[in-house]
Design a protein around this motif. Structure first.
Motif, mmCIF file in Angstrom:
data_model
loop_
_atom_site.group_PDB
_atom_site.id
_atom_site.type_symbol
_atom_site.label_atom_id
_atom_site.label_comp_id
_atom_site.label_asym_id
_atom_site.label_seq_id
_atom_site.Cartn_x
_atom_site.Cartn_y
_atom_site.Cartn_z
ATOM 1 N N ASN A 15 0.842 -1.181 0.000
ATOM 2 C CA ASN A 15 0.000 0.000 0.000
ATOM 3 C C ASN A 15 0.884 1.240 0.000
ATOM 4 O O ASN A 15 1.915 1.285 0.665
ATOM 5 N N ARG A 16 0.453 2.288 -0.724
ATOM 6 C CA ARG A 16 1.267 3.489 -0.833
ATOM 7 C C ARG A 16 0.798 4.530 0.164
ATOM 8 O O ARG A 16 -0.338 4.556 0.589
ATOM 9 N N GLY A 17 1.721 5.421 0.546
ATOM 10 C CA GLY A 17 1.398 6.486 1.481
ATOM 11 C C GLY A 17 1.299 6.013 2.920
ATOM 12 O O GLY A 17 0.612 6.632 3.729
ATOM 13 N N GLU A 18 2.030 4.927 3.271
ATOM 14 C CA GLU A 18 1.929 4.370 4.614
ATOM 15 C C GLU A 18 3.243 4.467 5.382
ATOM 16 O O GLU A 18 4.326 4.439 4.802
ATOM 17 N N PHE A 19 3.092 4.575 6.694
ATOM 18 C CA PHE A 19 4.237 4.522 7.591
ATOM 19 C C PHE A 19 4.207 3.174 8.306
ATOM 20 O O PHE A 19 3.266 2.854 9.029
ATOM 21 N N THR A 20 5.229 2.360 8.067
ATOM 22 C CA THR A 20 5.315 1.014 8.650
ATOM 23 C C THR A 20 6.401 0.994 9.714
ATOM 24 O O THR A 20 7.546 1.367 9.447
ATOM 25 N N LEU A 168 6.722 14.402 3.959
ATOM 26 C CA LEU A 168 7.329 14.454 2.630
ATOM 27 C C LEU A 168 7.031 13.202 1.821
ATOM 28 O O LEU A 168 6.484 13.271 0.709
ATOM 29 N N VAL A 169 7.412 12.043 2.364
ATOM 30 C CA VAL A 169 7.360 10.805 1.586
ATOM 31 C C VAL A 169 5.933 10.271 1.465
ATOM 32 O O VAL A 169 5.476 9.939 0.362
ATOM 33 N N CYS A 170 5.222 10.170 2.575
ATOM 34 C CA CYS A 170 3.884 9.565 2.557
ATOM 35 C C CYS A 170 2.827 10.504 1.979
ATOM 36 O O CYS A 170 2.000 10.094 1.164
ATOM 37 N N CYS A 171 2.840 11.762 2.418
ATOM 38 C CA CYS A 171 1.781 12.687 2.018
ATOM 39 C C CYS A 171 2.083 13.401 0.693
ATOM 40 O O CYS A 171 1.245 13.418 -0.209
ATOM 41 N N GLN A 172 3.276 13.964 0.582
ATOM 42 C CA GLN A 172 3.597 14.744 -0.610
ATOM 43 C C GLN A 172 3.963 13.873 -1.803
ATOM 44 O O GLN A 172 3.456 14.081 -2.916
#
Length: 265
Positions: A15-20, A168-172
């Motif tokens: 899944n994209r836009g996730e913090f694991t 930056l990475v997940c949201c933008q």
């Protein structure tokens, strides 16, 4: 019955836009880092790997067993690798060769322990560089965050750094962030436990590797708790929790329900 499963099948980690958050207790969870590194490179993602625990050669040897060539990935611009051990030594002993306008990512070692902007800038430039859009998606992989605490970074600075990386990475950029931390219920390191608990509250997915309470077993190496944070998107809902036991093999990890390993059956 034992079943050899990919971790992305268990955890839906594509899944994209996730913090694991990768968390380990009473065991070494580094096998999770190797899985995610090889998984995202095979998927064609642009990966910024902040490696603070081991050398490049160590990760490269393990990656080869998993069918991934890290050297080739670096040469084609898919992998940006920060070798934290070497950077720390070079900075401490004054051997770091800084290029104009590009300070060392670990500049906080010689300046302020509450300022990780140089490390964030390294991540930002690595994943936003021209040509990055040609890859499937950006990924920040960090092994492991606890090392930064040991190097003197403050808990607030670490949490701010992760917050800005997520933004930056997940949201933008609509990519993924994967971070490994160590924890222990018996630990007297209050700062580390503060960071771990804070990250747990903000994670979309937690993979928690735990050693067996009964001690070493050659057929069962540990227990994996997979927590999908449904409550973050749907207030009042319970998080989804799956628990497996696992055995680490040379090229994969075998998962099975608790009490159903081949040694028991």
């Amino acid at each position: 019955m034992e079943v050899a499963l990919e971790l992305n099948t268990l955890a839906l980690c594509d899944n994209r836009g996730e913090f694991t958050l990768l968390r380990d207790s009473r065991t070494d969870g580094s096998f999770l880092v190797h899985h995610f590194l090889s998984f995202y490179l095979r998927a064609g993602c642009k990966v910024c790997f902040v490696a603070l625990l081991q050398s490049f050669s160590h990760y490269s040897i393990v990656a080869q067993k998993l069918g991934v060539n890290l050297t080739a990935a670096k040469e084609r611009g898919q992998l940006v690798f920060l070798e934290g051990l070497k950077s720390c030594l070079d900075l401490v002993f004054g051997e770091e060769e800084e290029q104009p306008g590009q300070p060392s990512p670990l500049l906080f070692l010689s300046e302020s322990p509450s300022d990780l902007r140089a490390l964030f800038d390294f991540v930002r430039v690595s994943l936003s560089a021209p040509g990055s859009e040609a890859w499937a998606g950006p990924v920040l992989l960090l092994d492991d965050l606890s090392v930064l605490l040991g190097l003197g970074a403050t808990p607030v600075a670490l949490l701010d750094f992760i917050h800005y990386c997520r933004a930056l990475v997940c949201c933008q950029l609509k990519g993924n962030v994967v971070v490994l931390v160590h924890s222990s219920e018996e630990s007297e390191d209050e700062e580390n436990e503060l960071v771990v608990n804070s990250l747990c509250h903000h994670s979309d997915l937690i993979l928690w590797a735990e050693g067996l309470a009964t001690g070493f077993c050659k057929d069962v190496h540990g227990q994996m708790k997979i927590i999908r944070r449904v409550s973050l998107q749907q207030a009042g809902e319970q998080d989804l929790v799956q628990i497996y036991q696992y055995k680490i093999q040379d090229r994969n990890v075998t998962f099975f329900a608790r009490g159903l390993s081949a040694a028991v059956l």
